[in-house]
Design a protein around this motif. Structure first.
Motif, PDB file in Angstrom:
ATOM      1  N   VAL A 164      44.657  44.290  51.476  1.00 22.36           N
ATOM      2  CA  VAL A 164      45.260  45.351  50.604  1.00 22.36           C
ATOM      3  C   VAL A 164      45.361  46.465  51.626  1.00 22.36           C
ATOM      4  O   VAL A 164      46.612  47.104  51.517  1.00 22.36           O
ATOM      5  CB  VAL A 164      44.149  45.772  49.668  1.00 22.36           C
ATOM      6  CG1 VAL A 164      44.769  47.117  49.060  1.00 22.36           C
ATOM      7  CG2 VAL A 164      43.853  44.698  48.490  1.00 22.36           C
TER       8      VAL A 164
ATOM      9  N   VAL B  68      49.437  43.519  36.125  1.00 21.01           N
ATOM     10  CA  VAL B  68      49.729  43.634  37.499  1.00 21.01           C
ATOM     11  C   VAL B  68      51.089  44.356  37.756  1.00 21.01           C
ATOM     12  O   VAL B  68      51.244  44.855  38.498  1.00 21.01           O
ATOM     13  CB  VAL B  68      49.471  42.272  38.307  1.00 21.01           C
ATOM     14  CG1 VAL B  68      50.041  42.489  39.758  1.00 21.01           C
ATOM     15  CG2 VAL B  68      48.056  41.906  38.055  1.00 21.01           C
TER      16      VAL B  68
ATOM     17  N   GLN C 106      51.434  51.090  42.336  1.00 23.42           N
ATOM     18  CA  GLN C 106      51.292  50.804  43.785  1.00 23.42           C
ATOM     19  C   GLN C 106      51.191  52.162  44.844  1.00 23.42           C
ATOM     20  O   GLN C 106      51.724  53.040  44.315  1.00 23.42           O
ATOM     21  CB  GLN C 106      52.408  49.946  44.273  1.00 23.42           C
ATOM     22  CG  GLN C 106      52.789  48.803  43.339  1.00 23.42           C
ATOM     23  CD  GLN C 106      51.542  47.816  43.407  1.00 23.42           C
ATOM     24  OE1 GLN C 106      51.249  47.160  44.314  1.00 23.42           O
ATOM     25  NE2 GLN C 106      50.712  47.888  42.182  1.00 23.42           N
TER      26      GLN C 106
ATOM     27  N   ALA D  75      44.067  40.168  42.500  1.00 22.74           N
ATOM     28  CA  ALA D  75      44.427  41.250  41.464  1.00 22.74           C
ATOM     29  C   ALA D  75      44.265  40.597  40.012  1.00 22.74           C
ATOM     30  O   ALA D  75      43.957  41.442  39.198  1.00 22.74           O
ATOM     31  CB  ALA D  75      45.953  41.669  41.718  1.00 22.74           C
TER      32      ALA D  75
ATOM     33  N   ILE E 235      51.997  38.436  44.336  1.00 26.13           N
ATOM     34  CA  ILE E 235      50.704  39.082  43.744  1.00 26.13           C
ATOM     35  C   ILE E 235      49.766  38.758  44.716  1.00 26.13           C
ATOM     36  O   ILE E 235      49.210  37.929  45.087  1.00 26.13           O
ATOM     37  CB  ILE E 235      50.345  38.600  42.364  1.00 26.13           C
ATOM     38  CG1 ILE E 235      51.441  38.948  41.301  1.00 26.13           C
ATOM     39  CG2 ILE E 235      48.947  39.162  41.863  1.00 26.13           C
ATOM     40  CD1 ILE E 235      50.974  38.424  39.935  1.00 26.13           C
TER      41      ILE E 235
ATOM     42  N   ILE F 239      45.164  47.884  41.113  1.00 24.73           N
ATOM     43  CA  ILE F 239      44.066  47.017  40.586  1.00 24.73           C
ATOM     44  C   ILE F 239      42.706  46.959  41.592  1.00 24.73           C
ATOM     45  O   ILE F 239      41.883  47.367  41.706  1.00 24.73           O
ATOM     46  CB  ILE F 239      44.542  45.963  40.044  1.00 24.73           C
ATOM     47  CG1 ILE F 239      45.134  46.282  38.681  1.00 24.73           C
ATOM     48  CG2 ILE F 239      43.286  45.115  39.562  1.00 24.73           C
ATOM     49  CD1 ILE F 239      46.052  45.104  37.986  1.00 24.73           C
ATOM     50  N   LEU F 240      43.325  46.487  42.797  1.00 19.32           N
ATOM     51  CA  LEU F 240      42.340  46.040  43.858  1.00 19.32           C
ATOM     52  C   LEU F 240      41.752  47.314  44.411  1.00 19.32           C
ATOM     53  O   LEU F 240      40.603  47.267  44.727  1.00 19.32           O
ATOM     54  CB  LEU F 240      42.949  45.206  44.969  1.00 19.32           C
ATOM     55  CG  LEU F 240      43.320  43.793  44.381  1.00 19.32           C
ATOM     56  CD1 LEU F 240      44.234  43.137  45.326  1.00 19.32           C
ATOM     57  CD2 LEU F 240      42.129  43.057  44.274  1.00 19.32           C
TER      58      LEU F 240
ATOM     59  N   ASP G 188      51.041  47.922  37.294  1.00 20.25           N
ATOM     60  CA  ASP G 188      50.137  48.431  38.213  1.00 20.25           C
ATOM     61  C   ASP G 188      50.555  49.443  39.167  1.00 20.25           C
ATOM     62  O   ASP G 188      51.576  49.148  39.801  1.00 20.25           O
ATOM     63  CB  ASP G 188      49.224  47.317  39.006  1.00 20.25           C
ATOM     64  CG  ASP G 188      48.187  47.771  39.900  1.00 20.25           C
ATOM     65  OD1 ASP G 188      47.516  48.549  39.434  1.00 20.25           O
ATOM     66  OD2 ASP G 188      47.954  47.319  40.785  1.00 20.25           O
TER      67      ASP G 188
ATOM     68  N   GLY H 157      49.706  44.614  42.940  1.00 16.33           N
ATOM     69  CA  GLY H 157      48.409  44.610  42.685  1.00 16.33           C
ATOM     70  C   GLY H 157      47.556  45.575  43.484  1.00 16.33           C
ATOM     71  O   GLY H 157      46.326  45.554  43.361  1.00 16.33           O
ATOM     72  N   VAL H 158      47.934  46.307  44.201  1.00 11.86           N
ATOM     73  CA  VAL H 158      47.396  47.450  45.068  1.00 11.86           C
ATOM     74  C   VAL H 158      46.323  48.364  44.249  1.00 11.86           C
ATOM     75  O   VAL H 158      45.271  48.387  44.503  1.00 11.86           O
ATOM     76  CB  VAL H 158      48.451  48.012  46.020  1.00 11.86           C
ATOM     77  CG1 VAL H 158      47.493  49.404  46.598  1.00 11.86           C
ATOM     78  CG2 VAL H 158      48.551  47.158  47.058  1.00 11.86           C
TER      79      VAL H 158
ATOM     80  N   ALA I  95      42.272  42.183  36.661  1.00 11.54           N
ATOM     81  CA  ALA I  95      42.583  42.581  35.833  1.00 11.54           C
ATOM     82  C   ALA I  95      42.071  41.895  34.481  1.00 11.54           C
ATOM     83  O   ALA I  95      41.901  42.446  33.460  1.00 11.54           O
ATOM     84  CB  ALA I  95      44.152  42.222  35.770  1.00 11.54           C
TER      85      ALA I  95
END
Length: 309
Positions: free
Chosen positions: A160, A256, A261, A219, A215, A142-143, A259, A139-140, A223
């Motif tokens: 994060v 996710v 990374q 995140a 996750i 997206i965040l 996603d 989820g890195v 999303a």
């Protein structure tokens, strides 16, 4: 040459003699955070990860730097300090590098490491019956996108960063005591993309349990709001044709999984009877996470390479 271009593995491996093989890798990218010291740590952690993913230990690293000559050199110093500190933490030596004048800053490392030729952990060794372990939450990407817009709490922001700067060294320490079959690290192609590379290289099906994949907090929420990096769509376009989804899974959760990374965790295929002990040992060694998220299944001709349940 033991490992080259054929299976899209994490690094090249060249046999020097019966006891030693050389691991060679290079990785660098543009900043994803404003703090130059943190950026240097993340880029170095990401670069060093390829050596751990091959079952080796990093020995020496060299900086690769692009930086505008008109910019504040104190910023560059902080980037290099971040990289130096992570290389030091890894136990390797930083031995120089090369810098070019460029309008957009970029930083990373060329890393050389060693491994015994019989203990190379390529992405092509997963076997039916194995369990799959993941050593960092996803989820890195997206965040990071949400962080740039100031849309996350300080608590999520800090977590994060903690995940990205964490070295895969600690999870990889367990490879000395437990025999694993295959390893890769989760970076730009996301969990699905890198799992697919392992499945294709090993000619197996990898089944992922969507409820067991760790996750990062926030995140899925981001999303669902459409805060998604462009790379996620590219990953989905590339990989989704080889993915079978069984049952109802939240679309944001699937996002996710695709996603991209930065400095993600290791994906490890290991015999089922060793999986629980390996995961426990990884955590004891300091790994940020170590969770069994799926299994390896024999592939039939009509099967897709990835199954998500």
């Amino acid at each position: 040459l033991i490992v080259g271009l054929e299976t899209a593995d994490d690094a090249a491996v060249y046999k020097l003699n019966d006891e030693t093989a050389l691991i060679q890798t290079l990785d660098f990218f543009t900043p994803m955070v404003d703090d130059p010291y943190i950026f240097g740590q993340i880029a170095a952690s990401n670069s060093l990860s390829d050596v751990y993913a091959m079952g080796g230990k990093p020995l020496v690293a060299m900086n690769i730097v692009c930086f505008p000559s008109c910019h504040d050199m104190d910023v560059l110093a902080e980037i290099l300090k971040g990289g130096f500190d992570k290389v030091k933490e890894s136990g390797a030596l930083l031995v120089g590098g090369h810098t070019v004048d460029d309008q957009e800053p970029k930083y990373g490392l060329s890393v050389s490491g060693t491994v015994h030729p019989d203990k190379v952990l390529a992405n092509s060794g997963a076997k039916p019956g194995d369990k799959i372990i993941l050593t960092k939450p996803v989820g890195v990407g997206i965040l990071n996108t949400a962080m740039k817009e100031g849309m996350v709490s300080q608590e999520i922001f800090d977590e994060v960063i903690r995940v990205m700067i964490h070295l895969n060294k600690y999870a990889a320490m367990s490879f000395e005591d437990y025999e694993v079959n295959s390893v890769t690290d989760i970076t730009g192609f996301g969990l699905i993309g890198h799992t697919l590379e392992m499945a294709k290289a090993s000619e197996v099906v990898i089944e992922l349990d969507s409820k067991k994949v760790p996750i990062l907090d926030g995140a899925v929420d981001m999303a669902e709001m459409g805060i998604i990096p462009e790379g996620m769509y590219k990953n989905m376009y590339y990989a989704s044709k080889d993915v079978e989804v069984v049952g109802e899974i939240n679309e944001a959760v699937k996002d996710v999984f695709y996603d991209p990374q930065t400095a993600g965790g290791l994906l490890v295929s290991v015999r089922a009877d060793l999986a629980e002990k390996l995961a426990e040992d990884m955590k004891e060694n300091g790994s940020i996470e170590a969770k069994i998220i799926g299994q390896v299944i024999e592939k039939k001709e009509e099967d897709k390479y990835i199954k998500i349940i």
